[in-house]
Design a protein around this motif. Structure first.
Motif, mmCIF file in Angstrom:
data_model
loop_
_atom_site.group_PDB
_atom_site.id
_atom_site.type_symbol
_atom_site.label_atom_id
_atom_site.label_comp_id
_atom_site.label_asym_id
_atom_site.label_seq_id
_atom_site.Cartn_x
_atom_site.Cartn_y
_atom_site.Cartn_z
ATOM 1 N N CYS A 12 0.821 -1.215 0.000
ATOM 2 C CA CYS A 12 0.000 0.000 0.000
ATOM 3 C C CYS A 12 0.855 1.264 0.000
ATOM 4 C CB CYS A 12 -0.901 0.024 1.236
ATOM 5 S SG CYS A 12 -2.201 -1.205 1.256
ATOM 6 N N TYR A 13 0.210 2.334 -0.389
ATOM 7 C CA TYR A 13 0.763 3.683 -0.240
ATOM 8 C C TYR A 13 -0.166 4.454 0.686
ATOM 9 C CZ TYR A 13 3.883 2.448 -4.009
ATOM 10 O OH TYR A 13 4.842 1.818 -4.756
ATOM 11 N N VAL A 14 0.371 5.431 1.379
ATOM 12 C CA VAL A 14 -0.416 6.229 2.320
ATOM 13 C C VAL A 14 -0.178 7.698 2.028
ATOM 14 C CG1 VAL A 14 -0.830 6.778 4.741
ATOM 15 C CG2 VAL A 14 -0.224 4.426 4.086
ATOM 16 N N ASN A 15 -1.270 8.452 1.903
ATOM 17 C CA ASN A 15 -1.114 9.856 1.541
ATOM 18 C C ASN A 15 -0.448 10.656 2.662
ATOM 19 O OD1 ASN A 15 -3.658 9.594 3.088
ATOM 20 N ND2 ASN A 15 -3.873 11.780 2.689
ATOM 21 N N ILE A 16 0.588 11.407 2.282
ATOM 22 C CA ILE A 16 1.296 12.285 3.211
ATOM 23 C C ILE A 16 1.646 13.572 2.465
ATOM 24 C CG2 ILE A 16 3.347 12.625 4.632
ATOM 25 C CD1 ILE A 16 3.532 9.612 4.992
ATOM 26 N N PRO A 17 1.131 14.709 2.901
ATOM 27 C CA PRO A 17 1.516 15.975 2.254
ATOM 28 C C PRO A 17 3.008 16.218 2.402
ATOM 29 C CG PRO A 17 -0.420 16.270 3.654
ATOM 30 C CD PRO A 17 0.134 14.907 3.971
ATOM 31 N N PRO A 35 4.920 6.248 0.885
ATOM 32 C CA PRO A 35 4.019 7.397 0.868
ATOM 33 C C PRO A 35 3.497 7.750 -0.524
ATOM 34 C CG PRO A 35 6.276 8.162 0.867
ATOM 35 C CD PRO A 35 6.334 6.650 0.928
ATOM 36 N N GLU A 36 2.280 8.275 -0.541
ATOM 37 C CA GLU A 36 1.817 9.024 -1.710
ATOM 38 C C GLU A 36 1.997 10.492 -1.343
ATOM 39 O OE1 GLU A 36 -1.181 7.786 -4.454
ATOM 40 O OE2 GLU A 36 -2.409 9.524 -3.910
ATOM 41 N N GLU A 198 -11.064 -1.055 -17.998
ATOM 42 C CA GLU A 198 -9.887 -1.347 -18.831
ATOM 43 C C GLU A 198 -8.730 -0.400 -18.548
ATOM 44 O OE1 GLU A 198 -10.211 0.067 -23.123
ATOM 45 O OE2 GLU A 198 -12.330 0.091 -22.510
ATOM 46 N N TRP A 199 -9.023 0.761 -17.956
ATOM 47 C CA TRP A 199 -7.974 1.725 -17.624
ATOM 48 C C TRP A 199 -7.591 1.706 -16.154
ATOM 49 C CZ3 TRP A 199 -11.994 3.613 -20.991
ATOM 50 C CH2 TRP A 199 -11.568 3.901 -22.294
ATOM 51 N N LEU A 200 -8.242 0.889 -15.345
ATOM 52 C CA LEU A 200 -8.052 0.941 -13.899
ATOM 53 C C LEU A 200 -6.616 0.589 -13.513
ATOM 54 C CD1 LEU A 200 -9.334 1.334 -11.116
ATOM 55 C CD2 LEU A 200 -9.972 -1.086 -11.149
ATOM 56 N N GLY A 201 -5.950 1.525 -12.857
ATOM 57 C CA GLY A 201 -4.559 1.301 -12.470
ATOM 58 C C GLY A 201 -4.263 1.618 -11.023
ATOM 59 N N GLN A 202 -5.208 2.300 -10.344
ATOM 60 C CA GLN A 202 -4.931 2.702 -8.964
ATOM 61 C C GLN A 202 -6.253 2.871 -8.222
ATOM 62 O OE1 GLN A 202 -1.862 5.605 -8.591
ATOM 63 N NE2 GLN A 202 -2.203 6.022 -6.436
ATOM 64 N N LEU A 203 -6.186 2.682 -6.898
ATOM 65 C CA LEU A 203 -7.340 2.900 -6.028
ATOM 66 C C LEU A 203 -6.958 3.888 -4.937
ATOM 67 C CD1 LEU A 203 -8.430 -0.806 -5.348
ATOM 68 C CD2 LEU A 203 -9.351 0.731 -7.110
ATOM 69 N N ASP A 236 -8.147 -10.578 -12.023
ATOM 70 C CA ASP A 236 -6.716 -10.581 -11.732
ATOM 71 C C ASP A 236 -6.100 -9.205 -11.985
ATOM 72 O OD1 ASP A 236 -4.417 -11.826 -10.782
ATOM 73 O OD2 ASP A 236 -3.709 -12.288 -12.800
ATOM 74 N N ILE A 237 -6.812 -8.160 -11.554
ATOM 75 C CA ILE A 237 -6.320 -6.784 -11.655
ATOM 76 C C ILE A 237 -5.625 -6.427 -10.352
ATOM 77 C CG2 ILE A 237 -6.960 -4.357 -11.945
ATOM 78 C CD1 ILE A 237 -9.410 -5.318 -13.510
ATOM 79 N N LYS A 238 -4.418 -5.901 -10.436
ATOM 80 C CA LYS A 238 -3.629 -5.571 -9.252
ATOM 81 C C LYS A 238 -3.242 -4.088 -9.307
ATOM 82 C CE LYS A 238 -1.681 -10.250 -8.931
ATOM 83 N NZ LYS A 238 -2.389 -10.814 -10.107
ATOM 84 N N PRO A 239 -4.176 -3.225 -8.976
ATOM 85 C CA PRO A 239 -3.870 -1.792 -9.035
ATOM 86 C C PRO A 239 -2.983 -1.343 -7.887
ATOM 87 C CG PRO A 239 -6.036 -2.133 -8.089
ATOM 88 C CD PRO A 239 -5.536 -3.488 -8.498
ATOM 89 N N ILE A 240 -2.354 -0.204 -8.059
ATOM 90 C CA ILE A 240 -1.711 0.480 -6.951
ATOM 91 C C ILE A 240 -2.800 0.868 -5.955
ATOM 92 C CG2 ILE A 240 -0.419 2.543 -6.273
ATOM 93 C CD1 ILE A 240 0.705 2.572 -9.159
ATOM 94 N N ILE A 241 -2.531 0.679 -4.678
ATOM 95 C CA ILE A 241 -3.533 0.987 -3.656
ATOM 96 C C ILE A 241 -2.994 2.056 -2.714
ATOM 97 C CG2 ILE A 241 -4.764 0.095 -1.637
ATOM 98 C CD1 ILE A 241 -5.104 -2.518 -3.104
ATOM 99 N N THR A 242 -3.753 3.138 -2.596
ATOM 100 C CA THR A 242 -3.402 4.222 -1.686
ATOM 101 C C THR A 242 -4.487 4.371 -0.636
ATOM 102 O OG1 THR A 242 -2.206 5.460 -3.397
ATOM 103 C CG2 THR A 242 -2.941 6.689 -1.478
ATOM 104 N N LEU A 243 -4.082 4.418 0.620
ATOM 105 C CA LEU A 243 -5.003 4.709 1.718
ATOM 106 C C LEU A 243 -4.927 6.197 2.028
ATOM 107 C CD1 LEU A 243 -4.153 1.689 4.032
ATOM 108 C CD2 LEU A 243 -6.075 1.910 2.457
ATOM 109 N N GLU A 244 -6.087 6.773 2.367
ATOM 110 C CA GLU A 244 -6.141 8.210 2.643
ATOM 111 C C GLU A 244 -6.761 8.478 4.021
ATOM 112 O OE1 GLU A 244 -6.059 10.428 -1.552
ATOM 113 O OE2 GLU A 244 -8.084 9.892 -0.901
ATOM 114 N N PRO A 245 -6.072 8.074 5.086
ATOM 115 C CA PRO A 245 -6.598 8.285 6.438
ATOM 116 C C PRO A 245 -6.430 9.727 6.893
ATOM 117 C CG PRO A 245 -4.421 7.335 6.567
ATOM 118 C CD PRO A 245 -4.761 7.408 5.100
#
Length: 267
Positions: A12-17, A35-36, A198-203, A236-245
């Motif tokens: 995962c990635y986690v949003n950080i300014p 981090p994102e 078909e374009w899904l690459g990230q969540l 079998d789609i494996k997008p980049i995943i970012t959490l935004e807590p």
């Protein structure tokens, strides 16, 4: 608990300014959080190239990767006022110039589309937007870094499909923001996935109750995460995943929710 979640944190990635990175550096280091990096506000103007290089070196030394989140507040990449458009493009260029420093897995961008305003002259909005994004896509493609166009206030997937179809590039992809879809869209998850799958690459994963963008932890609101994760696994789609807590506690709640959903068991 943290040790049990390490396999999830690694995916995962986690949003950080960027402006707040010092505040979270110990958490990033201790738990090996990718981090994102958010570049909104005046970050691309206020910080020097050396500041960005130092942060990139810190991540490299820790063996961590990152994604970038481009500026979006007050930005209209399809603006009709030429002076505003010039300022928007300058700010976005400053962000994309950081790709060579951070070598991110993606750059997340907002279209700045508001149906209540831009639908009245959508062809002109689309033409101006595409001119903005084609220039930036050229920069991203040189570094083999995809732009992930995130749904924000769009009523449905139609406008994002128009942008992605017109750009027609493996480096122009879709970032599905679960919270924004629930709070702002007028059509459901199935329609978004059928149109843009078909374009899904990230969540971008966070939750709410369908009324406002509350950024609740995953599973604390009404978004249908089981349906989304089932869709990903079935294809079998494996997008980049970012959490935004919004807090460290919310981060652990979201990570534990992903553990319960067993989203990474197939990896």
């Amino acid at each position: 608990m943290t040790q049990n979640l390490s396999h999830i944190i690694a995916h995962c990635y986690v949003n950080i300014p960027f402006a707040d990175f010092d505040k979270y550096e110990h958490i990033v280091s201790q738990y090996r959080i990718n981090p994102e990096i958010g570049l909104d506000g005046d970050a691309v103007y206020r910080f020097s190239r050396q500041d960005f290089l130092d942060r990139s070196r810190f991540l490299h030394d820790k063996g961590l990767s990152c994604t970038l989140h481009a500026p979006f507040h007050d930005l209209l990449p399809g603006a009709q006022d030429q002076y505003i458009l010039q300022a928007v493009r300058d700010k976005l260029r400053r962000c994309f110039n950081l790709i060579e420093i951070f070598k991110p897995r993606s750059v997340v961008c907002h279209l700045g589309y508001l149906d209540c305003i831009h639908s009245y002259d959508q062809d002109q909005w689309l033409a101006t937007s595409l001119e903005t994004w084609r220039e930036l896509l050229g920069v991203a493609a040189q570094h083999e870094t995809p732009i992930m166009f995130e749904n924000t206030y769009e009523n449905g997937p139609r406008v994002l499909k128009a942008i992605l179809s017109a750009l027609d590039s493996p480096y122009a992809r879709f970032c599905l923001d679960a919270g924004h879809l629930l709070a702002f869209a007028h059509v459901g998850l199935d329609d978004w996935l059928a149109t843009l799958g078909e374009w899904l690459g990230q969540l971008h994963l966070h939750d709410n109750h369908g009324f406002r963008d509350d950024h609740l932890p995953v599973g604390k609101g009404d978004f249908d995460f089981p349906a989304l994760f089932s869709y990903l696994k079935s294809r079998d789609i494996k997008p980049i995943i970012t959490l935004e807590p919004r807090s460290e506690g919310d981060l652990w709640d979201s990570l534990n929710a992903l553990d319960r959903f067993s989203i990474f068991d197939h990896k």
